[in-house]
Design a protein around this motif. Structure first.
Motif, PDB file in Angstrom:
ATOM      1  N   GLN A   1       0.823  -1.205   0.000  1.00 22.14           N
ATOM      2  CA  GLN A   1       0.000   0.000   0.000  1.00 22.14           C
ATOM      3  C   GLN A   1       0.856   1.253   0.000  1.00 22.14           C
ATOM      4  OE1 GLN A   1      -2.699  -0.235   3.333  1.00 22.14           O
ATOM      5  NE2 GLN A   1      -4.151  -1.434   2.134  1.00 22.14           N
ATOM      6  N   ILE A   2       0.288   2.335  -0.551  1.00 21.20           N
ATOM      7  CA  ILE A   2       0.931   3.644  -0.539  1.00 21.20           C
ATOM      8  C   ILE A   2      -0.170   4.695  -0.519  1.00 21.20           C
ATOM      9  CG2 ILE A   2       1.132   3.766  -3.068  1.00 21.20           C
ATOM     10  CD1 ILE A   2       3.843   5.240  -2.583  1.00 21.20           C
ATOM     11  N   THR A   3       0.075   5.758   0.219  1.00 15.33           N
ATOM     12  CA  THR A   3      -0.871   6.864   0.236  1.00 15.33           C
ATOM     13  C   THR A   3      -0.385   7.928  -0.749  1.00 15.33           C
ATOM     14  OG1 THR A   3       0.269   8.058   1.988  1.00 15.33           O
ATOM     15  CG2 THR A   3      -1.445   6.470   2.665  1.00 15.33           C
ATOM     16  N   LYS A   4      -1.298   8.822  -1.109  1.00 14.10           N
ATOM     17  CA  LYS A   4      -0.915   9.905  -2.011  1.00 14.10           C
ATOM     18  C   LYS A   4       0.142  10.783  -1.355  1.00 14.10           C
ATOM     19  CE  LYS A   4      -2.799  13.635  -4.816  1.00 14.10           C
ATOM     20  NZ  LYS A   4      -4.010  14.363  -5.210  1.00 14.10           N
ATOM     21  N   LYS A   5       0.023  11.007  -0.063  1.00 15.98           N
ATOM     22  CA  LYS A   5       0.991  11.827   0.669  1.00 15.98           C
ATOM     23  C   LYS A   5       2.385  11.190   0.616  1.00 15.98           C
ATOM     24  CE  LYS A   5       1.760  14.011   5.118  1.00 15.98           C
ATOM     25  NZ  LYS A   5       1.270  14.237   6.476  1.00 15.98           N
ATOM     26  N   GLN A   6       2.461   9.873   0.788  1.00 13.72           N
ATOM     27  CA  GLN A   6       3.747   9.181   0.709  1.00 13.72           C
ATOM     28  C   GLN A   6       4.328   9.270  -0.700  1.00 13.72           C
ATOM     29  OE1 GLN A   6       2.253   5.400   2.069  1.00 13.72           O
ATOM     30  NE2 GLN A   6       3.243   5.628   4.082  1.00 13.72           N
ATOM     31  N   ALA A   7       3.464   9.157  -1.710  1.00 16.19           N
ATOM     32  CA  ALA A   7       3.931   9.254  -3.096  1.00 16.19           C
ATOM     33  C   ALA A   7       4.464  10.654  -3.391  1.00 16.19           C
ATOM     34  CB  ALA A   7       2.806   8.890  -4.052  1.00 16.19           C
ATOM     35  N   ILE A   8       3.809  11.675  -2.837  1.00 13.82           N
ATOM     36  CA  ILE A   8       4.284  13.052  -3.035  1.00 13.82           C
ATOM     37  C   ILE A   8       5.662  13.221  -2.398  1.00 13.82           C
ATOM     38  CG2 ILE A   8       3.860  15.465  -2.395  1.00 13.82           C
ATOM     39  CD1 ILE A   8       0.836  14.791  -2.676  1.00 13.82           C
ATOM     40  N   GLU A   9       5.849  12.676  -1.203  1.00 12.16           N
ATOM     41  CA  GLU A   9       7.160  12.752  -0.548  1.00 12.16           C
ATOM     42  C   GLU A   9       8.211  11.973  -1.331  1.00 12.16           C
ATOM     43  OE1 GLU A   9       6.549  11.343   3.424  1.00 12.16           O
ATOM     44  OE2 GLU A   9       5.280  13.051   3.965  1.00 12.16           O
ATOM     45  N   LEU A  10       7.791  10.895  -1.979  1.00 15.78           N
ATOM     46  CA  LEU A  10       8.715  10.025  -2.699  1.00 15.78           C
ATOM     47  C   LEU A  10       9.158  10.612  -4.035  1.00 15.78           C
ATOM     48  CD1 LEU A  10       9.980   7.156  -2.499  1.00 15.78           C
ATOM     49  CD2 LEU A  10       7.995   6.324  -3.744  1.00 15.78           C
ATOM     50  N   ILE A  11       8.216  11.105  -4.848  1.00 17.10           N
ATOM     51  CA  ILE A  11       8.578  11.579  -6.197  1.00 17.10           C
ATOM     52  C   ILE A  11       8.212  13.034  -6.444  1.00 17.10           C
ATOM     53  CG2 ILE A  11       8.427   9.265  -7.203  1.00 17.10           C
ATOM     54  CD1 ILE A  11       5.778  10.215  -8.522  1.00 17.10           C
ATOM     55  N   GLY A  12       7.721  13.733  -5.441  1.00 14.59           N
ATOM     56  CA  GLY A  12       7.300  15.119  -5.620  1.00 14.59           C
ATOM     57  C   GLY A  12       8.423  16.065  -5.984  1.00 14.59           C
ATOM     58  N   HIS A  13       9.652  15.701  -5.649  1.00 10.92           N
ATOM     59  CA  HIS A  13      10.788  16.578  -5.948  1.00 10.92           C
ATOM     60  C   HIS A  13      11.073  16.687  -7.445  1.00 10.92           C
ATOM     61  CE1 HIS A  13      12.570  12.552  -5.731  1.00 10.92           C
ATOM     62  NE2 HIS A  13      13.472  13.007  -6.575  1.00 10.92           N
ATOM     63  N   TYR A  14      10.475  15.823  -8.264  1.00  7.09           N
ATOM     64  CA  TYR A  14      10.652  15.912  -9.712  1.00  7.09           C
ATOM     65  C   TYR A  14       9.903  17.107 -10.299  1.00  7.09           C
ATOM     66  CZ  TYR A  14      12.642  11.203  -9.857  1.00  7.09           C
ATOM     67  OH  TYR A  14      13.427  10.108  -9.684  1.00  7.09           O
ATOM     68  N   TYR A  15       8.963  17.674  -9.554  1.00  4.76           N
ATOM     69  CA  TYR A  15       8.105  18.737 -10.069  1.00  4.76           C
ATOM     70  C   TYR A  15       8.389  20.037  -9.333  1.00  4.76           C
ATOM     71  CZ  TYR A  15       5.856  14.578 -11.820  1.00  4.76           C
ATOM     72  OH  TYR A  15       5.615  13.383 -12.430  1.00  4.76           O
ATOM     73  N   PHE A  16       8.572  21.119 -10.096  1.00  8.93           N
ATOM     74  CA  PHE A  16       8.889  22.416  -9.518  1.00  8.93           C
ATOM     75  C   PHE A  16       7.673  23.013  -8.813  1.00  8.93           C
ATOM     76  CE2 PHE A  16       9.417  27.081 -10.004  1.00  8.93           C
ATOM     77  CZ  PHE A  16      10.537  27.212  -9.211  1.00  8.93           C
ATOM     78  N   LEU A  17       6.527  22.941  -9.430  1.00 12.16           N
ATOM     79  CA  LEU A  17       5.273  23.450  -8.868  1.00 12.16           C
ATOM     80  C   LEU A  17       4.190  22.378  -8.958  1.00 12.16           C
ATOM     81  CD1 LEU A  17       5.099  27.023 -10.427  1.00 12.16           C
ATOM     82  CD2 LEU A  17       5.587  26.458  -8.063  1.00 12.16           C
ATOM     83  N   ASN A  18       3.191  22.487  -8.114  1.00  6.44           N
ATOM     84  CA  ASN A  18       2.011  21.622  -8.162  1.00  6.44           C
ATOM     85  C   ASN A  18       2.343  20.134  -8.092  1.00  6.44           C
ATOM     86  OD1 ASN A  18       0.345  23.869  -8.422  1.00  6.44           O
ATOM     87  ND2 ASN A  18       0.516  23.846 -10.655  1.00  6.44           N
ATOM     88  N   ALA A  19       3.261  19.763  -7.214  1.00  7.75           N
ATOM     89  CA  ALA A  19       3.653  18.356  -7.085  1.00  7.75           C
ATOM     90  C   ALA A  19       2.445  17.487  -6.754  1.00  7.75           C
ATOM     91  CB  ALA A  19       4.724  18.196  -6.018  1.00  7.75           C
ATOM     92  N   GLN A  20       1.540  17.993  -5.928  1.00  7.80           N
ATOM     93  CA  GLN A  20       0.368  17.209  -5.535  1.00  7.80           C
ATOM     94  C   GLN A  20      -0.482  16.845  -6.754  1.00  7.80           C
ATOM     95  OE1 GLN A  20      -1.936  19.095  -2.490  1.00  7.80           O
ATOM     96  NE2 GLN A  20      -3.221  17.309  -2.176  1.00  7.80           N
ATOM     97  N   LYS A  21      -0.662  17.790  -7.652  1.00  7.75           N
ATOM     98  CA  LYS A  21      -1.459  17.550  -8.868  1.00  7.75           C
ATOM     99  C   LYS A  21      -0.782  16.515  -9.770  1.00  7.75           C
ATOM    100  CE  LYS A  21      -3.075  19.956 -13.005  1.00  7.75           C
ATOM    101  NZ  LYS A  21      -2.291  19.482 -14.103  1.00  7.75           N
TER     102      LYS A  21
END
Length: 85
Positions: free
Chosen positions: A20-40
């Motif tokens: 299992q993975i939550t959206k919050k965990q996924a944002i922490e995991l790969i969110g750094h690839y996006y400059f803005l709007n990582a959540q989207k």
């Protein structure tokens, strides 16, 4: 279809976390690839993974590895593709 590097990171994390993975965990995991709007954008990655049956949406913001997939040396294959005729 073989998962992208970001999708592979999400799948690897989920495998280590009771599938299992939550959206919050996924944002922490790969969110750094996006400059803005990582959540989207991470949400879009997760949605594409659900659409391609790599993940299954359990409830809002919670995903688990789908049971309709099979992993091979070349990547993940849909079970329907294993039979040709």
């Amino acid at each position: 279809m073989k998962p992208s590097p970001k999708q592979k990171q999400i799948l690897d994390f989920a495998l280590k976390n009771d599938n299992q993975i939550t959206k919050k965990q996924a944002i922490e995991l790969i969110g750094h690839y996006y400059f803005l709007n990582a959540q989207k954008y991470v949400g879009e990655v997760l949605s594409r993974m659900v659409k391609s049956k790599l993940l299954k949406r359990v409830k809002n913001g919670l995903f688990e590895i789908s049971t309709d997939r099979k992993e091979t040396a070349n990547g993940i294959v849909n079970p329907n593709q294993l039979e040709l005729l």
